[in-house]
Design a protein around this motif. Sequence first.
Motif, PDB file in Angstrom:
ATOM      1  N   TRP A   9       0.818  -1.223  -0.119  1.00 44.07           N
ATOM      2  CA  TRP A   9       0.053   0.106   0.020  1.00 44.07           C
ATOM      3  C   TRP A   9       0.877   1.271   0.017  1.00 44.07           C
ATOM      4  O   TRP A   9       1.738   1.435   0.768  1.00 44.07           O
ATOM      5  CB  TRP A   9      -0.977   0.033   1.350  1.00 44.07           C
ATOM      6  CG  TRP A   9      -2.016  -0.913   1.303  1.00 44.07           C
ATOM      7  CD1 TRP A   9      -2.136  -2.058   1.382  1.00 44.07           C
ATOM      8  CD2 TRP A   9      -3.321  -0.518   0.441  1.00 44.07           C
ATOM      9  NE1 TRP A   9      -3.389  -2.805   1.037  1.00 44.07           N
ATOM     10  CE2 TRP A   9      -4.148  -1.580   0.228  1.00 44.07           C
ATOM     11  CE3 TRP A   9      -3.746   0.444  -0.091  1.00 44.07           C
ATOM     12  CZ2 TRP A   9      -5.464  -1.443  -0.159  1.00 44.07           C
ATOM     13  CZ3 TRP A   9      -5.002   0.790  -0.802  1.00 44.07           C
ATOM     14  CH2 TRP A   9      -5.882  -0.464  -0.848  1.00 44.07           C
ATOM     15  N   THR A  10       0.618   2.268  -0.783  1.00 46.63           N
ATOM     16  CA  THR A  10       1.228   3.498  -0.846  1.00 46.63           C
ATOM     17  C   THR A  10       0.066   4.562  -1.002  1.00 46.63           C
ATOM     18  O   THR A  10      -1.165   4.137  -0.761  1.00 46.63           O
ATOM     19  CB  THR A  10       1.950   3.585  -2.397  1.00 46.63           C
ATOM     20  OG1 THR A  10       1.055   3.626  -3.507  1.00 46.63           O
ATOM     21  CG2 THR A  10       2.854   2.633  -2.541  1.00 46.63           C
ATOM     22  N   PHE A  11       0.669   5.781  -0.646  1.00 45.98           N
ATOM     23  CA  PHE A  11      -0.318   6.915  -0.792  1.00 45.98           C
ATOM     24  C   PHE A  11      -1.059   7.061  -2.039  1.00 45.98           C
ATOM     25  O   PHE A  11      -2.255   7.158  -1.790  1.00 45.98           O
ATOM     26  CB  PHE A  11       0.564   8.213  -0.474  1.00 45.98           C
ATOM     27  CG  PHE A  11      -0.370   9.479  -0.519  1.00 45.98           C
ATOM     28  CD1 PHE A  11      -1.122   9.912   0.659  1.00 45.98           C
ATOM     29  CD2 PHE A  11      -0.484  10.259  -1.475  1.00 45.98           C
ATOM     30  CE1 PHE A  11      -2.001  10.928   0.500  1.00 45.98           C
ATOM     31  CE2 PHE A  11      -1.156  11.286  -1.783  1.00 45.98           C
ATOM     32  CZ  PHE A  11      -1.876  11.660  -0.637  1.00 45.98           C
ATOM     33  N   THR A  12      -0.774   6.858  -3.010  1.00 41.60           N
ATOM     34  CA  THR A  12      -1.276   6.707  -4.149  1.00 41.60           C
ATOM     35  C   THR A  12      -2.701   5.732  -4.234  1.00 41.60           C
ATOM     36  O   THR A  12      -3.479   6.079  -4.667  1.00 41.60           O
ATOM     37  CB  THR A  12      -0.366   6.535  -5.583  1.00 41.60           C
ATOM     38  OG1 THR A  12       0.735   7.385  -5.205  1.00 41.60           O
ATOM     39  CG2 THR A  12      -1.176   6.695  -6.815  1.00 41.60           C
ATOM     40  N   ARG A  13      -2.098   4.494  -3.848  1.00 38.37           N
ATOM     41  CA  ARG A  13      -3.349   3.468  -3.799  1.00 38.37           C
ATOM     42  C   ARG A  13      -4.446   3.933  -3.106  1.00 38.37           C
ATOM     43  O   ARG A  13      -5.413   3.719  -3.265  1.00 38.37           O
ATOM     44  CB  ARG A  13      -2.779   2.327  -3.485  1.00 38.37           C
ATOM     45  CG  ARG A  13      -1.844   1.479  -4.684  1.00 38.37           C
ATOM     46  CD  ARG A  13      -1.428   0.179  -3.901  1.00 38.37           C
ATOM     47  NE  ARG A  13      -2.627  -0.861  -3.921  1.00 38.37           N
ATOM     48  CZ  ARG A  13      -2.527  -2.061  -3.529  1.00 38.37           C
ATOM     49  NH1 ARG A  13      -1.277  -2.507  -2.972  1.00 38.37           N
ATOM     50  NH2 ARG A  13      -3.663  -2.728  -3.273  1.00 38.37           N
ATOM     51  N   ALA A  14      -3.826   4.441  -1.640  1.00 40.81           N
ATOM     52  CA  ALA A  14      -4.987   4.856  -0.915  1.00 40.81           C
ATOM     53  C   ALA A  14      -5.665   6.173  -1.447  1.00 40.81           C
ATOM     54  O   ALA A  14      -6.970   6.254  -1.185  1.00 40.81           O
ATOM     55  CB  ALA A  14      -4.289   5.295   0.611  1.00 40.81           C
ATOM     56  N   LEU A  15      -5.107   6.875  -2.057  1.00 45.75           N
ATOM     57  CA  LEU A  15      -5.745   8.183  -2.740  1.00 45.75           C
ATOM     58  C   LEU A  15      -6.852   7.632  -3.725  1.00 45.75           C
ATOM     59  O   LEU A  15      -7.609   8.130  -3.797  1.00 45.75           O
ATOM     60  CB  LEU A  15      -4.761   9.152  -3.281  1.00 45.75           C
ATOM     61  CG  LEU A  15      -5.086  10.446  -3.633  1.00 45.75           C
ATOM     62  CD1 LEU A  15      -6.041  11.154  -2.426  1.00 45.75           C
ATOM     63  CD2 LEU A  15      -4.182  11.003  -4.478  1.00 45.75           C
ATOM     64  N   TYR A  16      -6.383   6.642  -4.541  1.00 44.46           N
ATOM     65  CA  TYR A  16      -7.314   6.257  -5.646  1.00 44.46           C
ATOM     66  C   TYR A  16      -8.552   5.500  -4.852  1.00 44.46           C
ATOM     67  O   TYR A  16      -9.579   5.672  -5.396  1.00 44.46           O
ATOM     68  CB  TYR A  16      -6.675   5.141  -6.520  1.00 44.46           C
ATOM     69  CG  TYR A  16      -6.033   5.772  -7.591  1.00 44.46           C
ATOM     70  CD1 TYR A  16      -6.452   5.538  -8.995  1.00 44.46           C
ATOM     71  CD2 TYR A  16      -4.646   6.228  -7.843  1.00 44.46           C
ATOM     72  CE1 TYR A  16      -6.071   6.152  -9.960  1.00 44.46           C
ATOM     73  CE2 TYR A  16      -4.125   6.815  -8.770  1.00 44.46           C
ATOM     74  CZ  TYR A  16      -4.787   6.722 -10.028  1.00 44.46           C
ATOM     75  OH  TYR A  16      -4.300   7.275 -10.958  1.00 44.46           O
ATOM     76  N   GLY A  46      -7.100   1.133  -7.182  1.00 45.30           N
ATOM     77  CA  GLY A  46      -6.381   1.097  -5.988  1.00 45.30           C
ATOM     78  C   GLY A  46      -6.554  -0.149  -5.168  1.00 45.30           C
ATOM     79  O   GLY A  46      -5.571  -0.523  -4.516  1.00 45.30           O
ATOM     80  N   ARG A  49      -4.487  -2.971  -7.104  1.00 42.78           N
ATOM     81  CA  ARG A  49      -3.343  -2.374  -7.680  1.00 42.78           C
ATOM     82  C   ARG A  49      -2.818  -2.757  -9.249  1.00 42.78           C
ATOM     83  O   ARG A  49      -2.054  -3.463  -9.584  1.00 42.78           O
ATOM     84  CB  ARG A  49      -2.036  -3.111  -6.933  1.00 42.78           C
ATOM     85  CG  ARG A  49      -0.725  -2.608  -6.912  1.00 42.78           C
ATOM     86  CD  ARG A  49       0.110  -3.191  -5.771  1.00 42.78           C
ATOM     87  NE  ARG A  49       0.735  -4.601  -6.311  1.00 42.78           N
ATOM     88  CZ  ARG A  49       1.541  -5.164  -5.970  1.00 42.78           C
ATOM     89  NH1 ARG A  49       2.113  -4.777  -4.763  1.00 42.78           N
ATOM     90  NH2 ARG A  49       1.844  -6.319  -6.173  1.00 42.78           N
TER      91      ARG A  49
END
Length: 85
Positions: A9-16, A46, A49
């Motif tokens: 999990w990255t910030f981008t995934r959580a944001l999506y 998100g 992935r």
Amino acid sequence: MKQRILTGWTFTRALYVALGTMVIIQSIIQLQWVGVLFGTYFASMGIFRFGCASGNCSDGSFDTEPNEKSKNQIQTVEFEEVKTK
């Protein structure tokens, strides 16, 4: 599949996921059913992935290992001169 969802999990995934969920909720409230499709697409990017949510769009990194055949090997090439008349 379970490992793919729970790890990395990255910030981008959580944001999506967050923005996709917000679009879904707003679309349901306003009865805009096409918006539900868009929100579902971005939220699933998100969660599962794939696409840009996995980080593959920005730097071209992939999770696959190169094949043995694709390693760079130096080979000697001999050229033959062809003379024309």
